[in-house]
Design an enzyme around this catalytic site. Sequence first.
Site, PDB file in Angstrom:
ATOM      1  N   LYS A 213      18.604  27.113  11.422  1.00  0.00           N
ATOM      2  CA  LYS A 213      19.150  28.428  11.072  1.00  0.00           C
ATOM      3  C   LYS A 213      20.448  28.700  11.810  1.00  0.00           C
ATOM      4  CE  LYS A 213      15.371  30.724   8.904  1.00  0.00           C
ATOM      5  NZ  LYS A 213      14.527  31.890   8.747  1.00  0.00           N
TER       6      LYS A 213
ATOM      7  N   LYS B 189      14.332  21.701   2.866  1.00  0.00           N
ATOM      8  CA  LYS B 189      13.250  22.618   2.487  1.00  0.00           C
ATOM      9  C   LYS B 189      13.715  23.632   1.438  1.00  0.00           C
ATOM     10  CE  LYS B 189      11.410  26.510   4.820  1.00  0.00           C
ATOM     11  NZ  LYS B 189      11.030  27.230   6.015  1.00  0.00           N
TER      12      LYS B 189
ATOM     13  N   LYS C 113      13.997  30.638   0.681  1.00  0.00           N
ATOM     14  CA  LYS C 113      14.378  31.782  -0.142  1.00  0.00           C
ATOM     15  C   LYS C 113      15.806  32.233   0.125  1.00  0.00           C
ATOM     16  CE  LYS C 113      10.916  34.354   2.151  1.00  0.00           C
ATOM     17  NZ  LYS C 113      11.052  34.140   3.609  1.00  0.00           N
TER      18      LYS C 113
END
Length: 331
Positions: free
Chosen positions: A115, A197, A200
């Site tokens: 992230k 991955k 969303k």
Amino acid sequence: MLQDKKIVFSGVQPSGNLTIGNYIGAIKNFSRFSEEYETFYCVVDMHAITVRQVPAELRRRTYETLALYMACGLDAKKNTLFVQSHVPYHAELGWILDCYTMFGELSRMTQFKDKSAKHADNINAGLFTYPSLMAADILLYQTDVVPVGIDQKQHIELTRDIATRFNQVYGDTFTIPEGFIPTDTMKIMSLAEPTAKMSKSDPNPNAIVYILDNKDDIIRKFRRAVTDSDTRVCYGEGKDGINNLMNIYHAFTGKSNEEIEREFDGKGYGDFKLAVGEACADGLAPVRAEFDRLIAAKAYLESVMKEGSEKAMYYARKTMSKVRRKIGFVN
Ligand code: AQP
């Protein structure tokens, strides 16, 4: 006596429209615990703000995530459904656990590394300490079992380490939780980049199938899914795209890899992709219908949130008063 049953806790961030990764890896498995466990399912809005959110969208998605929980089979009478920020003990225990979590441990978390690479302009302290807040979410309820996707395994292990460390210093305080990570469903990968991955918050909508996508969009996205130059539908190394589609097909049909390979023997990728799209769209159709009904009933959703947070508070307060006493805060 409220406390005969074992406790289950899990959460999903309202940080985007929910994907089939969230569905297959987590939410689909939640309802299996409803009868025999005391279950707490939380919309973790405090985690969502570790990445910048548009306030109106965060609010809308918080309602939507709650409605999706119910549309995926969680009965509000049998499960405690609530919003994380409605129970301030999460923040309180999160801070305390920050003080029992090591910098080195947090630095090793792959989600933090991923992230911070994705949001290089906003590597905030909350993104770094996310796992100790997640530990607080779980430990507040003296949780025994945490159903999560495989990508959360590292955070569950850290939660266990933090709880064990705390218990060693202060005596038995927290239940040491176990992750429930279904072994038959793998991490669901992006359709555009099958080594990453499915998330969303991915900006490429073709990489993601949303739980609420309509049938045409689902089929179109699967048709465009990245595969490889081979033509045989089989599981194997170097076939990340096909492996991912086989995992998704398995999740919606229950078919094993061998059965899938037999079914598509002699057929091309086009037939397989269409079948995956149809299985996925048909599997999600009842969820979409129930979601449409629930999302229109805002007052009802608010009553569920309110009741859920009251019950969650009751449990969380008990843990917090124990923790406060043990660490030496004046009551
Ligand atoms: N691709 C996935 N495959 C299997 N399980 C998945 N989960 C998420 N993506 C996949 C599981 O869904 C639950 C809720 O996840 P989350 O919302 O708390 O956070 P996340 O893991 O960071 O999910 P996203 O979709 O990747 O969100 P963003 O993009 O906001 O970071 C967890 O149990 C997770 O394992």
